[in-house]
Design a protein around this motif. Sequence first.
Motif, PDB file in Angstrom:
ATOM      1  N   THR A 178      26.403  49.089   7.503  1.00  0.00           N
ATOM      2  CA  THR A 178      25.334  49.982   7.045  1.00  0.00           C
ATOM      3  C   THR A 178      25.781  51.431   7.198  1.00  0.00           C
ATOM      4  O   THR A 178      26.624  51.758   8.034  1.00  0.00           O
ATOM      5  CB  THR A 178      24.031  49.763   7.846  1.00  0.00           C
ATOM      6  N   VAL A 193      20.745  54.748  11.200  1.00  0.00           N
ATOM      7  CA  VAL A 193      20.768  53.447  10.561  1.00  0.00           C
ATOM      8  C   VAL A 193      21.026  52.392  11.629  1.00  0.00           C
ATOM      9  O   VAL A 193      21.622  52.689  12.678  1.00  0.00           O
ATOM     10  CB  VAL A 193      21.848  53.390   9.456  1.00  0.00           C
ATOM     11  N   ALA A 195      21.930  47.952  12.354  1.00  0.00           N
ATOM     12  CA  ALA A 195      22.515  46.732  11.789  1.00  0.00           C
ATOM     13  C   ALA A 195      22.387  45.610  12.807  1.00  0.00           C
ATOM     14  O   ALA A 195      22.834  45.749  13.955  1.00  0.00           O
ATOM     15  CB  ALA A 195      23.970  46.949  11.415  1.00  0.00           C
TER      16      ALA A 195
END
Length: 228
Positions: A178, A193, A195
């Motif tokens: 990501t 972000v 993941a």
Amino acid sequence: MGSTINMAPFVTCLMFTVVCLLIGGSYGEHSLDRRANVVKRADNDTYYNIYTKINTLEKYVINLETKLQTRTKLLRQVLKSVLEMDSNLGLPNKYLKKENIPALKKNAVGFTTKLPSTTYSSTSSIIRGSPILYNGGNAYNGTVFTCPSPGLYLFDVSLLSITKNNGIWIYKNSQQLTLAWAGGDPQKNGASVSAAVWLDVGDQVYLRPHRSSLYIDGNSAFTGVKIN
């Protein structure tokens, strides 16, 4: 002759009386028999009605007992489920006893590190972490997290930067997972972000710049933890 004639009405009357008695007796017998039959039939009907009511009541009681047994069984199942749920909810208290905390700390796998203020000029560079704020299991060496035990892991990166239209990739081995993308005003860029990924022993997770000339502010951070 005269006496014979005088006897005739008496004989006639006597015969009439006998006939009447015979007829009346026969009628009376039939009447008594009829009344006896009526009484007997009434007794039979009464007996039948009482038996029917008793039979109906017995069936009702049996049906009620069956329903009660079914509901009792259902309540026992519900109670068992509640007790099991309560028991499961009580597990953390058991494992979080003071004497068990050192073992929990020893077996916990996860880390959090800050990303120092640096400008990366190559997309092949691995982004360093320092200082390391937490490193359970000692699986993060300052650049790469190496999986010590198989399971489901969650990783998160938070980026602060003055670089426009750039970002950080989370990698698993050689695979991009990501991207935390920072675009817009170069004075106020921020991105994050996460993941979730399954790792086997030896799998590696790390960070790389999306493009060259990526400036990372020192308040950026990288976190990973085993969740299952």
